[in-house]
Structures are given as C-alpha cells and as structure tokens.
Design a protein around this motif. Structure first.
Motif: not given
Ligand SMILES: Cc1cc2nc3c(=O)[nH]c(=O)nc-3n(C[C@H](O)[C@H](O)[C@H](O)COP(=O)(O)OP(=O)(O)OC[C@H]3O[C@@H](n4cnc5c(N)ncnc54)[C@H](O)[C@@H]3O)c2cc1C
Length: 455
Positions: A331-342, A349-352, A354-364
């Motif tokens: 569970v990550i506290p943050g706000r999803v800004k975009a989910a772009m298809g590769r 892209e998750v904005a957290q 204090l930490i700033g933006s983090e990029i997660l990868q997922a299939d769905w």
C-alpha cells in the motif's frame, strides 16, 4: 409484465436497484386497485453496483441480521435465507448476490399479493420532463428504447455509478474499472496490478483476484493509504450524549471522539461501539455542522470517517493484513497522475508527498476510486438533463442533487417539486448517510406512505 408501449402511470420509479425495488414493494403493499406503478431498469432488478457481483468472495459489509428491507421485520433477510437454504446465521456476511436474490423474491411476492397494476420497463430513462399539470399527469419520461411515458409522480433512484478514471491514461484497455467484472477476468495469475483507491471496491478487487489464485504483486495507491477497518469481535453498547455532541463544532467533535475512543480502549471495549452509537444520528450530526465545518469535514476528515464507518468483516481484514505482511500486497500513499501504455506494460506515475514522483510498472491498473458523488460529473444523461434544464440543482457542496427534508427535488429556482422525489445516493449532500439499506428502507417506506396517503 414488461412493455415498451407509451403509457400513463401514477408512480414511476427510475432505477431498479435496492432503493427502487424497496420503494416498489412499499407502493405495491398499500396501493389501491386502480393504481399503476412502473419500475424502470435496463438491467436486472436489484443488481446495481453493490449487489450485481456474482463473485461469492464479494460479501455484504453488514451481517445478515442487519440487512432486512423492512424496519418492522428486522429478521426478514435472515428468514429469506432460512427459507432458501434451510438455515442461516444472522452474524454471517453473506455474498452480495444473495441480496439481489432477496430483493427480487420479495418484489415478486409483493406483485402477486398486490391489487395494484405493476409494470417493469426494461430500458434506461434518458429524460424526465415536467409538463403542464392540467390533466394531473405531470411528468414525461423518455426512454432509451424510444418510448415515452407519463407519470403523476416520479422517484429518482439511480444509485451508484463508478467515478471516471481520475488520471491520464489515453484510454488504454489495460486500465479497468473495479466493477468491470468481465474485464478483470482477463488478468493472468502472475500479472502485476496497481489498484488506485483503497476503499471497499479495492477490497473487492483484491478478494476477487485472490479467489482466482492470483500470484502476481498487487500495489494499492491512494492519497492517504488508509484501508477500511474491521468490525469488532463483540458488540458493546456505548452511551453518547448526541444532543451535546451535535452542539459542538467539527474540531471539538473530533477531539470528543478521540477521547471516548481512548477511554473505550482503556476499558478494553471496541472503538467500533462508538461508531455504532453514532450510526443512527449521522444525518442529524451532518446537518448540525455549519457549512464551513461540512467543507472542512470533506477536505480533512472524510477519509478517516470512511475507514471507521464503512468497515469490513474481520476475516477479510485479517486476510488483507497477511497479504501485506507477505509482500503480496503493498500500500503506497500517493496520487496516480498518469498510467501510460508502453508495449508490454503500463508506466504509472505516482506523486508522493515529500518524496516526489515515482514510476511504477504494471500489467494492469484498476480504478477503484469509488462512486461518483458530484452532481456535475454524474455519468447519467437523465441527471445531466435535469440539472441543465433547471429541474434540479446540485446539493450542498455539489454533492448529489438538492432535496428537501422529505426527499422532494428542489429546482434551480429553489422551488420544491410536488411530483419528483429522490432516494439514495442522490441525497448525499443533504443527508450524508443515505445509501445503506437501513436508510433506504426508511426513506422508501416514508415516501410510499406520503405519496399514497397524502394526496
Ligand atoms: C460495492 C458496494 C457494496 C455495498 N455493500 C453494502 C452492504 O453490504 N450493505 C448496505 O447496507 N449497503 C451497501 N452498499 C451501499 C449501497 O449503495 C446500497 O445498499 C444499494 O446498492 C443502493 O441501492 P440503490 O438502488 O440506491 O443503487 P444501485 O444499487 O446502484 O441501483 C441503481 C439502479 O438504477 C439504475 N439506473 C440508473 N440510472 C438509470 C436510468 N436513467 N434509467 C433507468 N435505470 C437507471 C441502475 O442500472 C441500477 O440498477 C454498498 C455499496 C457499494 C458500492
């Protein structure tokens, strides 16, 4: 009986979920012989967002003993289960599809027993138009099947609609809704999944995946990272002086609740008893907050309120915790800004804070951000039309539509309609507590009485 021919009705109900079905039953119980009642629903009756899931892992969040649709027969849902299954545990959390079956069964019985005429129209209402009152038939309903009907009184019970995906996603088909049960069937066991939102629909998604033997990682992202809390193991009555609590401002109320919860904890009593003590006073507590405090509540307190109020069975909570401990659920506290298809994955892209933006990868990515409550964003042409034409206006804070104490719709000029009423989630801004079965059954019974006996 179903029909698409244009007809006149005394009462038309738009939406055949729990609210609409219970209202239809109440009208059928007491309506005179020549009364004509229509229930308009494109899908199956009783199977809205809440009770439409066929997945047995999706259980009610209230024990069977608390789910009767009749206040005067509190055991009625349990009786339905006993009659069907030969036995039932009032403390059990039953699959939600059982509730749809219960609604359908009781409606069928009410139709058989009633002397009134009942018609189910299988379509979607696109437009509700008040007409001249000359012949006493005051509203015209235009349906998606092209038919038009007239009714003296119309109840709006369109219930819950999932919120639109609140982040950029270019319409990628790998971004699904939590309620897209067929879509979720496509997920393979090892897929990585990001779920956006951490409320009850997230719980449904995780339980649904687990029931299918999911092995891939599940990451939940939500602004506060708060998960729904469990019901208590035991019930304990707590006395709260509601009148003096309601006289306090928001800040003071939060302090009072914390103090009582600490005292309960010290006495080894569950904090949940405190929420249960407030449950039947929530409308009064909401309405006694000032406009400014209601706004503050929506901005700062609502997430905390929701996880304490909308609780989950203890076994479900334990399962979620063990998934977290094993690392299968993060569970990550943050706000999803975009989910772009590769090509072979989604880049999220998750904005957290204090930490700033983090990029997660997922299939769905699964949108589990809940139901749409803001009037201007309702994905419902009928409601948009009512608002655009000024026959309704947004409720307080833009939540739902505005209604008076009895549920009659208030138009853009501030006039109250004598013919158009609402039950359920549309009344959120006015009542705050308005969608659970105890509220629906009370509001439906009251509206039916008023319509039938107060001409
Ligand atoms: C996932 C979930 C779980 C829940 N679990 C519980 C629980 O365990 N216990 C509890 O008390 N409450 C629960 N709730 C609260 C729940 O909202 C209510 O109990 C119930 O679903 C509300 O019924 P409703 O009829 O207002 O809305 P819905 O069940 O959403 O039904 C509305 C119906 O109106 C129809 N409709 C909408 N617009 C139109 C139109 N223009 N024309 C024709 N038809 C239309 C829709 O197709 C739908 O069938 C849950 C809610 C959710 C979202």
């Amino acid at each position: 009986m179903t029909s698409t021919q244009d007809q006149d009705f005394d009462y038309a109900i738009v939406g055949g979920g729990a609210a609409g079905t219970i209202l239809a039953i109440r009208l059928l119980q007491d309506a005179p012989k020549d009364a004509r009642i229509a229930l308009i629903e494109a899908g199956e009756l009783g199977r809205g967002v809440a009770y439409g899931s066929d997945n047995p892992a999706h259980v009610l969040n209230v024990p069977a003993g608390g789910m009767s649709m009749f206040a005067e027969r509190p055991n009625d849902f349990v009786d339905f289960l006993i009659n069907r299954d030969g036995g039932a545990d009032p403390a059990a959390f039953m699959p939600r599809r059982d509730y749809a079956a219960y609604l359908a069964q009781r409606l069928s019985e009410a139709r058989t027993a009633s002397q009134a005429q009942f018609l189910q129209l299988r379509s979607h209402v696109l437009r509700v138009m008040p007409q001249g009152d000359d012949d006493g038939v005051a509203l015209t309903l235009t349906l998606a099947d092209g038919s038009q009907h007239r009714a003296k009184r119309v109840a709006l019970t369109p219930g819950n609609r999932p919120r639109k995906t609140p982040f950029d996603n270019d319409g990628d088909p790998r971004v699904l809704s939590a309620w897209d049960h067929a879509g979720l069937e496509q997920l393979r066991r090892d897929d990585q999944v990001v779920v956006v939102g951490s409320g009850l629909s997230m719980v449904d998604v995780v339980l649904g995946l687990q029931a299918r033997g999911h092995q891939g990682g599940i990451t939940v992202v939500s602004r506060h990272g708060l998960l729904p809390l469990p019901h208590a193991a035991k019930k304990q009555a707590v006395d709260v002086d509601i009148a003096s609590f309601a006289a306090q401002g928001l800040r003071q109320r939060v302090r009072t609740l914390r103090t009582i919860a600490r005292r309960l904890d010290a006495q080894d009593q569950p904090w949940q008893s405190l929420m249960d003590a407030l449950r039947h006073h929530v409308r009064e507590l909401w309405q006694s907050l000032s406009d400014v405090d209601q706004r503050r509540f929506l901005r700062h307190v609502v997430r905390y309120w929701d996880v304490h109020r909308h609780r989950i069975p203890r076994e479900v909570s334990t399962r979620l915790r063990s998934l977290q401990e094993s690392g299968a659920l993060q569970v990550i506290p943050g706000r999803v800004k975009a989910a772009m298809g590769r090509q072979d994955h989604l880049s999220i892209e998750v904005a957290q804070r204090l930490i700033g933006s983090e990029i997660l990868q997922a299939d769905w990515v699964v949108n589990a951000t809940g139901i749409e409550t803001r009037a201007l964003h309702f994905p419902n042409p009928m409601l948009q039309q009512l608002l655009e034409d000024g026959h309704a206006r947004p409720g307080p804070h833009g939540l739902g539509i505005d209604t008076n104490e009895a549920g009659d719709v208030i138009d853009a000029s501030g006039a109250t309609s004598a013919r158009l009423a609402a039950i359920g989630s549309l009344r959120l801004g006015n009542l705050w507590e308005t969608t659970a079965v105890p509220d629906l059954r009370e509001d439906a019974a009251r509206l039916a009485k008023r319509w039938l006996f107060q001409a």
